[in-house]
Design an enzyme around this catalytic site. Structure first.
Site, short mmCIF file in Angstrom:
data_model
loop_
_atom_site.label_atom_id
_atom_site.label_comp_id
_atom_site.label_asym_id
_atom_site.label_seq_id
_atom_site.Cartn_x
_atom_site.Cartn_y
_atom_site.Cartn_z
N CYS A 1 0.86 -1.18 0.00
CA CYS A 1 0.00 0.00 0.00
C CYS A 1 0.90 1.22 0.00
O CYS A 1 1.63 1.46 0.97
CB CYS A 1 -0.93 0.01 1.22
SG CYS A 1 -1.86 1.54 1.41
N HIS B 1 -2.91 -3.91 -11.18
CA HIS B 1 -3.73 -2.75 -11.51
C HIS B 1 -4.15 -2.81 -12.98
O HIS B 1 -3.36 -3.18 -13.86
CB HIS B 1 -2.95 -1.45 -11.29
CG HIS B 1 -2.65 -1.20 -9.85
ND1 HIS B 1 -3.50 -0.53 -9.01
CD2 HIS B 1 -1.57 -1.55 -9.09
CE1 HIS B 1 -2.98 -0.47 -7.80
NE2 HIS B 1 -1.80 -1.08 -7.82
N GLU C 1 -10.58 -0.38 -5.37
CA GLU C 1 -9.57 -1.29 -4.84
C GLU C 1 -10.19 -2.64 -4.51
O GLU C 1 -11.25 -2.70 -3.88
CB GLU C 1 -8.92 -0.70 -3.59
CG GLU C 1 -8.10 0.56 -3.88
CD GLU C 1 -7.18 0.91 -2.73
OE1 GLU C 1 -6.31 0.06 -2.40
OE2 GLU C 1 -7.33 2.00 -2.16
N CYS D 1 -5.15 5.80 -3.71
CA CYS D 1 -4.40 4.55 -3.79
C CYS D 1 -3.02 4.89 -4.34
O CYS D 1 -2.90 5.30 -5.50
CB CYS D 1 -5.10 3.55 -4.69
SG CYS D 1 -4.18 2.01 -4.93
N GLY E 1 -1.84 2.60 -7.05
CA GLY E 1 -2.68 2.88 -8.22
C GLY E 1 -2.24 4.13 -8.95
O GLY E 1 -2.25 4.19 -10.19
#
Length: 280
Positions: free
Chosen positions: A71, A163, A212, A221, A224
């Site tokens: 993350c 992703h 997500e 994110c 992301g």
């Protein structure tokens, strides 16, 4: 159990200092505590732990209890936490994650961490390593895929987690509650997928919404945003090696996709509150 609520541009998690606390069954605990009506509320649970290979280790669990690999916003919050709570006095630290060791540089004003730059490592573009099902192992760039009743052109990138990036003329009025699960559970993504919906403002600015896996739409994110800049470079929207501002619903991140394939992310982190919860 003592905890700290932190957020990185709206991506909020419950942080537990495992140098002091023992956490059993973190999957079930994340599911319980993340509930915004019956728990503390958050996008998930992040454990700050000792590491044998780095300064610190993180484990992250989504709001549905599933464990994530990484993350980006969470790494910045950990950098702020360990410095401001006296676990380190270094402004360059290493963090062990399930997708490798990340390098963090803390930008401080006195004893306060104002922003954190994270070396997110190299973007992964080989389909089987993302993973995404593909007949070719060439980068999955602007490939047409039928998603529900829409034919989408998808670019796939892994930043330690998978992703799918879609470029759109408009993103504010997208129905992500419908679209997000159609991408997340699409059969070409064996491990499910995070999906970024991107509007190109100019060649150094992107606007982003994100769905997500395991959490739904979130305000931000970090991985992301990194994947989206990589995808924008691969599709010719942005230059490689130059900083790109990504505007998310919770704030802004600056991302640079460097010539060697490494992605650098800089952004803020904030402590919201500390508390203690009875787990019995």
């Amino acid at each position: 159990m003592k905890f700290t609520k932190m957020q990185g541009i709206g991506n909020d998690y419950i942080y537990v200092n495992c140098f002091e606390e023992k956490v059993e069954n973190p999957e079930q605990l994340s599911l319980r505590l993340s509930d915004r009506r019956f728990g503390i509320g958050g996008d998930g649970l992040i454990l700050i732990m000792p590491s044998e290979t780095a300064d610190f280790k993180m484990r992250i669990f989504n709001a549905d209890g599933s464990e994530a690999m990484m993350c980006g916003n969470g790494t910045r919050c950990i950098g702020k936490y360990v410095y401001e709570h006296g676990l380190t006095d270094k402004t360059r630290i290493t963090l062990e994650t399930n997708s490798g060791i990340k390098q963090l540089e803390l930008h401080c004003d006195g004893k306060t961490v104002q922003a954190v730059t994270v070396d997110m490592g190299k973007a992964i573009l080989v389909p089987r390593e993302i993973p995404v099902e593909s007949d070719s192992q060439e980068p999955f760039v602007a490939k047409p895929v039928q998603v529900g009743d829409r034919l989408e052109r998808i670019t796939c990138v892994s930043m330690g987690n998978p992703h799918a990036v879609v470029f759109c003329d408009r993103i504010d009025d997208l129905d992500l509650e419908r679209l997000g699960p159609e991408f997340e559970h699409h059969p070409i993504f064996p491990d499910r997928v995070n999906t970024e919906f991107i509007r190109v403002i100019d060649n150094h600015t992107l606007q982003m919404r994100v769905w997500e896996r395991g959490s739904g739409e979130t305000l931000a994110c970090g991985t992301g945003a990194c994947a989206s800049v990589v995808a924008a470079v691969l599709n010719g929207y942005c230059p490689q090696g130059e900083p790109v501002l990504v505007q998310l619903r919770g704030g802004e991140l600056t991302i640079t996709y460097q010539a060697d394939g490494t992605v650098m992310m800089t952004g803020p982190a904030a402590e919201v509150f500390q508390g203690e919860i009875n787990l019995s």
